[in-house]
Scaffold this active site. Sequence first.
Site, PDB file in Angstrom:
ATOM      1  N   HIS A 147     -17.745  10.678  35.229  1.00 58.51           N
ATOM      2  CA  HIS A 147     -17.450   9.921  34.009  1.00 58.51           C
ATOM      3  C   HIS A 147     -17.482   8.435  34.376  1.00 58.51           C
ATOM      4  O   HIS A 147     -17.484   8.071  35.542  1.00 58.51           O
ATOM      5  CB  HIS A 147     -16.132  10.352  33.354  1.00 58.51           C
ATOM      6  CG  HIS A 147     -14.895  10.033  34.114  1.00 58.51           C
ATOM      7  ND1 HIS A 147     -13.681   9.782  33.513  1.00 58.51           N
ATOM      8  CD2 HIS A 147     -14.673   9.934  35.429  1.00 58.51           C
ATOM      9  CE1 HIS A 147     -12.772   9.542  34.419  1.00 58.51           C
ATOM     10  NE2 HIS A 147     -13.345   9.623  35.589  1.00 58.51           N
TER      11      HIS A 147
ATOM     12  N   CYS B  79     -17.831   9.620  27.753  1.00 61.07           N
ATOM     13  CA  CYS B  79     -17.910   8.575  28.777  1.00 61.07           C
ATOM     14  C   CYS B  79     -18.663   9.072  30.005  1.00 61.07           C
ATOM     15  O   CYS B  79     -18.254   8.843  31.141  1.00 61.07           O
ATOM     16  CB  CYS B  79     -16.520   8.062  29.169  1.00 61.07           C
ATOM     17  SG  CYS B  79     -15.703   7.246  27.813  1.00 61.07           S
TER      18      CYS B  79
END
Lengths: 138, 413
Positions: free
Chosen positions: B121, B363
């Site tokens: 992420h 993300c």
Amino acid sequence: MIYSEAILDYANSKKFRGKVEDASVVEEGKNISCGDEITLYLKVEDGVIKDARFEGIGCAISQASASLMIERIINESLENVESIVEEAEKMARGEPFDGQKLGNVSIMSDIKNYPARVKCFLLAWKTLKEALKKISQS
Amino acid sequence: MLSTRLYEDFPILKTKINGKRLVYLDNAATTLKPKRVVEKLKEFYYTSYSNVHRAVHTLASRATVELEESREKFANFLEVSPQEIIFTSGTTMAINLVVVSLLRSGLLKEGDLVLISLLEHHANFVPWLRLSRFYGYRLEYIRPSGRFGTLEMDDLMKHEGKNPKVIAITGLSNVTGQRIPFEELRNIFPNAIVVLDGAQLLPHERVKPKEIGVDFLAFSLHKMLGPTGVGVLYGRKELLEQMEPFLYGGEMIDRVSLEDVTFNELPYKFEAGTPNIADIVASKEALAYLEEIGFEAVHERVKRLTQLALEKLLKVDGVELYGPLDERQHGIVSFNIKGVHPHDVAHILDQEFGVAIRSGHHCAQPLMNLLKEQSLLDFPNSTCRASFYLYNTEEDVRIFVEGVKKVKEWFSR
């Protein structure tokens, strides 16, 4: 529920999808948080939007909003389009708006109740606003 | 231990969503809080709140003792020294601290190799990528070759012998839910500084960094029943001692003259300014609660729910599932429905079924691009993600899957 049949029909409609080959302005818009993208094509003649189309990927809300927007602004003067954008923004914020000016767009007025989706609704309109800026600068 | 008690311990579960019972399946984003944590916050603010470490008055002593008890609790949990526990605002800040401090101290320098995976992420991706442009170290990516973003052992082995200075990798993917065999990292990269991003892993699994040879381990308390704004960074003492601080300011110094400064001892050297006192204090209650329930029990329940959800969704036509789909997938089910955008799925699940899932790119944009390459759908650059935790039930999974089927019908009219 925001996913009415009418809105889903607009979301799936191909009527305003695609390119305008001799567009006067092409504007790209993006929602950073979800990755949705739109490319807006406008053909302007004598201060009037003669044709408009869009390409892009996004949720039903953003796609319906783009279709409704284009349907509403074709054959409108740039001046009128500016005030239509203003009314659409008011509607999204939950403020009183001129329903007559927005026409069919107002079938999405419920969007004010879904703050997380307002940005989906506004993607096409934000992009249109940028396109209008470009036109006035040129 | 796991029973109806859980329902009582998490008052928010009684909240109605459009008249429906809440089915909270967004645990990978953040978990709900048990009463015990919320009450600790209140009690602390009412009886013991003050700044820490500086003053000599009674409240300052109480607050300091409470905060240091938290540190000790986490040190015991990880079986490390309290000096090796640094409180940060979360995983993101912890990883930024590691990257910047390694660079400032020269432990990572121009020409060195850093390995990260395409599963990361943004918190464990962007700092490494961005700072490589300023400091000139080389960045290489470990590409998952398995189905839809699944990292296979071979993918790690391909980089064996490259002698990276750092390998930074997640313990559990926040998109595919794949549990990574991080125990092998030390063997494959004997000389590397191993940075484990535990943001998704630690809520499900007790990790002992010293046993597996991890040099840094970062995680966030809000993903494991604790308050927001608290992260834990474990760092191996020998490295922390050599490292330049990340933030400069109050409490992290020893002596300050007009010419230069010397730094406080560990871990305070890395804790500049007033920390997030009450939330750090309440964090130990979250850990205590989890320990009371038992990490094994939590793991077992989440495992069962994950497998059940995968099994049920596999039977739904037009649903594309990401990740390994085997026992490596833990706690997270990422999917798309053909022709329906994730935001629409999430919105209708919420409005009509009271089911909270996440939709978006999580993300993790590099991984989204990888999923897009393999997708048989018109991939919408994002996915739907249902993630489970200890208070979820088989009934939750059933309601969720029914909802998915209804959404599919809705859009195929």
